[in-house]
Design a protein around this motif. Structure first.
Motif, short mmCIF file in Angstrom:
data_model
loop_
_atom_site.label_atom_id
_atom_site.label_comp_id
_atom_site.label_asym_id
_atom_site.label_seq_id
_atom_site.Cartn_x
_atom_site.Cartn_y
_atom_site.Cartn_z
N PRO A 1 -20.02 -30.75 -5.49
CA PRO A 1 -20.07 -29.48 -6.24
C PRO A 1 -19.40 -29.55 -7.61
O PRO A 1 -18.21 -29.29 -7.75
CB PRO A 1 -19.32 -28.51 -5.31
N ARG A 2 -20.21 -29.89 -8.61
CA ARG A 2 -19.68 -29.98 -9.96
C ARG A 2 -20.74 -29.48 -10.94
O ARG A 2 -21.92 -29.45 -10.62
CB ARG A 2 -19.30 -31.43 -10.28
N LYS A 3 -20.33 -29.12 -12.14
CA LYS A 3 -21.24 -28.59 -13.14
C LYS A 3 -21.65 -29.69 -14.10
O LYS A 3 -20.81 -30.39 -14.66
CB LYS A 3 -20.55 -27.44 -13.91
N ILE A 4 -22.97 -29.81 -14.31
CA ILE A 4 -23.50 -30.79 -15.25
C ILE A 4 -23.90 -30.06 -16.54
O ILE A 4 -24.51 -29.01 -16.50
CB ILE A 4 -24.72 -31.51 -14.66
N TYR A 5 -23.54 -30.64 -17.68
CA TYR A 5 -23.91 -30.02 -18.95
C TYR A 5 -24.34 -31.09 -19.94
O TYR A 5 -24.04 -32.28 -19.79
CB TYR A 5 -22.74 -29.21 -19.52
N GLN A 6 -25.07 -30.68 -20.97
CA GLN A 6 -25.56 -31.59 -22.00
C GLN A 6 -24.80 -31.40 -23.30
O GLN A 6 -24.43 -30.27 -23.65
CB GLN A 6 -27.05 -31.36 -22.25
N GLN A 7 -24.60 -32.50 -23.99
CA GLN A 7 -23.96 -32.46 -25.30
C GLN A 7 -24.40 -33.68 -26.09
O GLN A 7 -24.27 -34.81 -25.61
CB GLN A 7 -22.43 -32.44 -25.14
N ASP A 8 -24.94 -33.45 -27.27
CA ASP A 8 -25.39 -34.54 -28.15
C ASP A 8 -26.38 -35.47 -27.45
O ASP A 8 -26.33 -36.70 -27.60
CB ASP A 8 -24.19 -35.34 -28.66
N LYS B 1 -26.61 -36.26 -24.35
CA LYS B 1 -26.09 -36.94 -23.17
C LYS B 1 -25.68 -35.92 -22.10
O LYS B 1 -25.47 -34.75 -22.40
CB LYS B 1 -24.89 -37.82 -23.54
N TYR B 2 -25.57 -36.40 -20.88
CA TYR B 2 -25.18 -35.54 -19.76
C TYR B 2 -23.73 -35.84 -19.37
O TYR B 2 -23.33 -37.01 -19.27
CB TYR B 2 -26.09 -35.78 -18.56
N TYR B 3 -23.01 -34.76 -19.15
CA TYR B 3 -21.60 -34.89 -18.78
C TYR B 3 -21.30 -34.01 -17.57
O TYR B 3 -22.08 -33.12 -17.22
CB TYR B 3 -20.69 -34.48 -19.94
N LEU B 4 -20.13 -34.27 -16.99
CA LEU B 4 -19.70 -33.52 -15.82
C LEU B 4 -18.52 -32.63 -16.16
O LEU B 4 -17.54 -33.10 -16.73
CB LEU B 4 -19.31 -34.50 -14.71
N TRP B 5 -18.66 -31.35 -15.84
CA TRP B 5 -17.53 -30.43 -15.97
C TRP B 5 -16.88 -30.33 -14.60
O TRP B 5 -17.40 -29.71 -13.70
CB TRP B 5 -17.97 -29.06 -16.47
N ASP B 6 -15.75 -30.98 -14.46
CA ASP B 6 -15.05 -31.06 -13.18
C ASP B 6 -13.57 -30.82 -13.44
O ASP B 6 -12.73 -31.69 -13.21
CB ASP B 6 -15.29 -32.44 -12.54
N TYR B 7 -13.27 -29.62 -13.96
CA TYR B 7 -11.93 -29.30 -14.42
C TYR B 7 -10.88 -29.60 -13.35
O TYR B 7 -10.97 -29.13 -12.21
CB TYR B 7 -11.84 -27.84 -14.83
N GLY B 8 -9.91 -30.41 -13.72
CA GLY B 8 -8.88 -30.82 -12.77
C GLY B 8 -9.25 -32.05 -11.97
O GLY B 8 -8.42 -32.60 -11.25
N GLY B 9 -10.51 -32.48 -12.09
CA GLY B 9 -10.97 -33.65 -11.35
C GLY B 9 -10.93 -34.91 -12.19
O GLY B 9 -10.82 -34.87 -13.42
N LEU B 10 -11.07 -36.05 -11.53
CA LEU B 10 -10.97 -37.33 -12.22
C LEU B 10 -12.16 -37.60 -13.13
O LEU B 10 -12.06 -38.39 -14.07
CB LEU B 10 -10.85 -38.46 -11.18
N ASP B 11 -13.30 -36.96 -12.86
CA ASP B 11 -14.50 -37.21 -13.66
C ASP B 11 -14.75 -36.13 -14.71
O ASP B 11 -15.83 -36.08 -15.29
CB ASP B 11 -15.73 -37.32 -12.74
N HIS B 12 -13.77 -35.29 -14.96
CA HIS B 12 -13.94 -34.18 -15.90
C HIS B 12 -14.33 -34.68 -17.30
O HIS B 12 -13.67 -35.55 -17.87
CB HIS B 12 -12.64 -33.38 -15.98
N LYS B 13 -15.47 -34.17 -17.81
CA LYS B 13 -15.98 -34.46 -19.15
C LYS B 13 -16.38 -35.92 -19.34
O LYS B 13 -16.49 -36.40 -20.45
CB LYS B 13 -14.96 -34.02 -20.21
#
Length: 324
Positions: free
Chosen positions: A228-235, A237-249
């Motif tokens: 359960p994490r949020k995927i977002y696009q920027q420039d 590319k695809y990134y992960l919004w996982d605030y507080g998690g190891l894969d954040h941004k």
């Protein structure tokens, strides 16, 4: 890396996973318009899939070793997965036409240029680089697993996404390793036959292998869609919004739905649909959406019962009783 080396990607699929494959191919060609792509047919059910060959510019690799690889798979099969032996066809990639390559299952989408991930083999001096890990899906708890871990091996990587080089294994070497692995079949996962096999081969040879995220850095440690994490696009590319998690941004380069059915409530369905409906009219989207709703309403009660602990336990009890 030498200019003489041939780089590319193998994938395995058939008509049963046609919709998954459409999304996979659209995503692959979005980020890898010129990278060589080769289909290893999962089995003979590929008539629809082969009609896509020109549209997506992929080759087909059929090798005489398929029956021998399937025989290895059959030897590992315990009756859980009738199609399990076909999964072993993918390992013909080790003596295929590509010198450095990535292998990918079709139940995923590609979200980045894959060439740097293949070039990482020589750049960082690895024989084999994998992605997601889950040791319980490979080795059973026990003495063999404990010894592997003590020696710094036994990562338990997923068999659906990895990069390696031509010639790392031969067919004869696979057959020899399979004979050794069958002696400890009870210490390997009973269902994930091809996954347990390639892990065993890499651990026993042994080869120099590592995890993409650990080797390259800056990318997500796992690409499993069910987390359960949020995927977002920027420039682009695809990134992960996982605030507080190891894969954040961190960048997400693959998103896979291993173990999850294609339905209206699948996680991150919007990412799948973005590639599945690429270049398709909105009417096709609506028709498919309505069909998915209908399919869910029909199949969901069965799926709920199948996952119920008491019903599932009773089912397997009856199955074992009948097989005796």
């Amino acid at each position: 890396m030498s200019q003489e080396l041939t780089l590319g990607v193998y994938f395995s699929a058939n008509d049963v996973v046609y919709d998954w494959t459409i999304a996979f191919l659209n995503s692959f060609r979005t980020f890898n318009p010129d990278l060589r792509l080769i289909l290893i047919p999962f089995n003979e059910q590929c008539d629809r899939l082969l009609q896509l060959q020109e549209r997506y510019n992929f080759e087909v690799y059929i090798d005489p070793s398929f029956p021998r690889l399937e025989a290895i798979g059959q030897a590992f099969e315990l009756g859980h997965t009738p199609t399990g032996p076909y999964w072993f066809r993918r390992y013909a990639a080790f003596w295929g036409p590509l010198n450095r390559f990535m292998y990918l299952d079709a139940r995923q989408v590609v979200l980045a240029d894959l060439k740097p991930f293949i070039e990482a083999l020589d750049q960082f001096g690895f024989d084999f680089i994998h992605y997601d890990c889950a040791i319980d899906q490979v080795y059973e708890p026990g003495v063999f697993r404990q010894e592997l871990l003590r020696q710094g091996r036994g990562r338990g990587f997923n068999s659906g996404r990895w990069a390696t080089r031509e010639g790392l294994f031969s067919l004869e070497e696979f057959e020899h390793l399979a004979a050794e692995a069958l002696k400890i079949r009870d210490q390997l996962n009973p269902r994930n036959t091809d996954q347990a096999f390639i892990n065993y081969c890499c651990d026993m040879k042994p080869v120099c292998y590592g995890h993409f995220a650990e080797v390259i850095g800056g990318i997500c440690h796992t690409g499993w869609a069910r987390q359960p994490r949020k995927i977002y696009q920027q420039d682009g590319k695809y990134y992960l919004w996982d605030y507080g998690g190891l894969d954040h941004k961190k960048q997400l380069f693959l998103l896979h739905w291993a173990g999850h059915p294609l339905n209206i409530f699948m996680p991150h369905r919007s990412v799948f649909c973005n590639f599945f409906f690429r270049n398709e009219p909105i009417s096709q989207y609506l028709i498919t959406y309505l069909y998915a709703v209908f399919e869910y309403l029909v199949n969901n009660p069965i799926e709920v019962m199948r996952k119920n602990r008491h019903i599932n336990t009773l089912y397997h009890l009856v199955k074992r009783t009948i097989s005796l």
